[in-house]
Design a protein around this motif. Structure first.
Motif, PDB file in Angstrom:
ATOM      1  N   GLU A  21       0.847  -1.182   0.000  1.00 12.48           N
ATOM      2  CA  GLU A  21       0.000   0.000   0.000  1.00 12.48           C
ATOM      3  C   GLU A  21       0.883   1.232   0.000  1.00 12.48           C
ATOM      4  O   GLU A  21       1.887   1.283   0.730  1.00 12.48           O
ATOM      5  CB  GLU A  21      -0.916   0.047   1.228  1.00 12.48           C
ATOM      6  CG  GLU A  21      -2.042  -0.942   1.180  1.00 12.48           C
ATOM      7  CD  GLU A  21      -3.028  -0.782   2.324  1.00 12.48           C
ATOM      8  OE1 GLU A  21      -2.697  -0.127   3.329  1.00 12.48           O
ATOM      9  OE2 GLU A  21      -4.136  -1.309   2.196  1.00 12.48           O
ATOM     10  N   VAL A  22       0.517   2.209  -0.809  1.00  9.20           N
ATOM     11  CA  VAL A  22       1.155   3.513  -0.779  1.00  9.20           C
ATOM     12  C   VAL A  22       0.311   4.365   0.154  1.00  9.20           C
ATOM     13  O   VAL A  22      -0.909   4.465  -0.020  1.00  9.20           O
ATOM     14  CB  VAL A  22       1.213   4.145  -2.191  1.00  9.20           C
ATOM     15  CG1 VAL A  22       1.798   5.552  -2.129  1.00  9.20           C
ATOM     16  CG2 VAL A  22       1.995   3.252  -3.141  1.00  9.20           C
ATOM     17  N   ILE A  23       0.948   4.943   1.153  1.00 10.98           N
ATOM     18  CA  ILE A  23       0.224   5.733   2.146  1.00 10.98           C
ATOM     19  C   ILE A  23       0.746   7.163   2.093  1.00 10.98           C
ATOM     20  O   ILE A  23       1.946   7.402   2.217  1.00 10.98           O
ATOM     21  CB  ILE A  23       0.406   5.138   3.554  1.00 10.98           C
ATOM     22  CG1 ILE A  23      -0.159   3.717   3.563  1.00 10.98           C
ATOM     23  CG2 ILE A  23      -0.258   6.019   4.600  1.00 10.98           C
ATOM     24  CD1 ILE A  23       0.201   2.930   4.771  1.00 10.98           C
ATOM     25  N   GLU A  24      -0.182   8.093   1.913  1.00  8.90           N
ATOM     26  CA  GLU A  24       0.178   9.505   1.855  1.00  8.90           C
ATOM     27  C   GLU A  24      -0.661  10.285   2.859  1.00  8.90           C
ATOM     28  O   GLU A  24      -1.833   9.974   3.071  1.00  8.90           O
ATOM     29  CB  GLU A  24      -0.051  10.062   0.454  1.00  8.90           C
ATOM     30  CG  GLU A  24       0.863   9.460  -0.590  1.00  8.90           C
ATOM     31  CD  GLU A  24       0.654  10.056  -1.971  1.00  8.90           C
ATOM     32  OE1 GLU A  24      -0.209  10.951  -2.121  1.00  8.90           O
ATOM     33  OE2 GLU A  24       1.349   9.629  -2.899  1.00  8.90           O
ATOM     34  N   GLY A  25      -0.043  11.270   3.461  1.00  7.58           N
ATOM     35  CA  GLY A  25      -0.773  12.188   4.325  1.00  7.58           C
ATOM     36  C   GLY A  25      -1.069  11.671   5.718  1.00  7.58           C
ATOM     37  O   GLY A  25      -1.916  12.244   6.403  1.00  7.58           O
ATOM     38  N   ALA A  26      -0.374  10.644   6.183  1.00  2.13           N
ATOM     39  CA  ALA A  26      -0.598  10.155   7.549  1.00  2.13           C
ATOM     40  C   ALA A  26      -0.054  11.162   8.549  1.00  2.13           C
ATOM     41  O   ALA A  26       1.009  11.737   8.349  1.00  2.13           O
ATOM     42  CB  ALA A  26       0.080   8.803   7.745  1.00  2.13           C
ATOM     43  N   ARG A  27      -0.786  11.385   9.642  1.00  2.00           N
ATOM     44  CA  ARG A  27      -0.332  12.329  10.663  1.00  2.00           C
ATOM     45  C   ARG A  27       0.082  11.623  11.947  1.00  2.00           C
ATOM     46  O   ARG A  27       0.729  12.192  12.803  1.00  2.00           O
ATOM     47  CB  ARG A  27      -1.406  13.365  10.957  1.00  2.00           C
ATOM     48  CG  ARG A  27      -2.701  12.783  11.472  1.00  2.00           C
ATOM     49  CD  ARG A  27      -3.721  13.869  11.821  1.00  2.00           C
ATOM     50  NE  ARG A  27      -5.012  13.303  12.096  1.00  2.00           N
ATOM     51  CZ  ARG A  27      -5.331  12.652  13.210  1.00  2.00           C
ATOM     52  NH1 ARG A  27      -4.457  12.488  14.149  1.00  2.00           N
ATOM     53  NH2 ARG A  27      -6.541  12.154  13.378  1.00  2.00           N
ATOM     54  N   CYS A  28      -0.282  10.349  12.070  1.00  2.00           N
ATOM     55  CA  CYS A  28       0.016   9.611  13.290  1.00  2.00           C
ATOM     56  C   CYS A  28       0.297   8.155  12.938  1.00  2.00           C
ATOM     57  O   CYS A  28      -0.426   7.555  12.147  1.00  2.00           O
ATOM     58  CB  CYS A  28      -1.175   9.692  14.245  1.00  2.00           C
ATOM     59  SG  CYS A  28      -0.914   8.837  15.808  1.00  2.00           S
ATOM     60  N   GLN A  29       1.351   7.605  13.542  1.00  2.00           N
ATOM     61  CA  GLN A  29       1.704   6.208  13.314  1.00  2.00           C
ATOM     62  C   GLN A  29       1.847   5.512  14.664  1.00  2.00           C
ATOM     63  O   GLN A  29       2.465   6.055  15.583  1.00  2.00           O
ATOM     64  CB  GLN A  29       3.009   6.123  12.538  1.00  2.00           C
ATOM     65  CG  GLN A  29       3.452   4.715  12.243  1.00  2.00           C
ATOM     66  CD  GLN A  29       4.716   4.673  11.380  1.00  2.00           C
ATOM     67  OE1 GLN A  29       5.314   5.677  11.076  1.00  2.00           O
ATOM     68  NE2 GLN A  29       5.109   3.485  11.001  1.00  2.00           N
ATOM     69  N   VAL A  30       1.283   4.314  14.762  1.00  2.00           N
ATOM     70  CA  VAL A  30       1.384   3.502  15.973  1.00  2.00           C
ATOM     71  C   VAL A  30       1.966   2.150  15.593  1.00  2.00           C
ATOM     72  O   VAL A  30       1.490   1.502  14.664  1.00  2.00           O
ATOM     73  CB  VAL A  30      -0.006   3.298  16.635  1.00  2.00           C
ATOM     74  CG1 VAL A  30       0.090   2.353  17.816  1.00  2.00           C
ATOM     75  CG2 VAL A  30      -0.591   4.630  17.057  1.00  2.00           C
TER      76      VAL A  30
END
Length: 131
Positions: A21-30
């Motif tokens: 998956e290409v992920i763009e614009g995430a503001r938080c990662q856990v």
């Protein structure tokens, strides 16, 4: 956040996961530690019962995610470890039900291992989630 599935072939989608998956614009990662079939005190549960262990490990994963304000739909990567891959695969419908309910097919890896950290545990699942 935007997620774009990458599937050069469709066989993995039929099994319930994307190749990438290409992920763009995430503001938080856990990043969640591996979750197993333990109760609130850390005591192993469902000894000898792969289905029970998978179900409780998923419950525990959901509880950790909820504590971070996230859910199964926010998972972008899974790592799964099983002492008996064939037995785990027989019960993967549990993952399909939980992730299907939130329309999520995160990339995943399933590894067979000789044992987990706590003797008697047969299944462990770790996750990365993003919002």
């Amino acid at each position: 956040m935007e997620r774009l599935a990458v599937n050069p072939w469709d066989w993995s989608v039929k099994l319930g996961y994307h190749q990438a998956e290409v992920i763009e614009g995430a503001r938080c990662q856990v990043m969640c530690a591996g979750q197993t079939a333990v109760d609130g005190t850390g005591a192993p549960q469902h000894m000898g019962d792969m289905r029970g262990q998978i179900g409780l490990a998923l419950d525990n994963l959901e509880a950790v995610l909820a504590g971070a304000g996230m859910g199964l739909g926010d998972i972008v990567r899974l790592g799964i470890f099983a002492t008996d891959v064939d037995a785990a695969l027989q019960h993967f419908d549990l993952l399909g039900r939980r992730f299907g309910a939130v329309d999520n097919r995160p990339p995943m890896t399933l590894l067979g291992v000789t044992r987990l950290a706590v003797p008697g545990l047969m299944f462990e699942i770790e996750a990365t989630a993003m919002q």
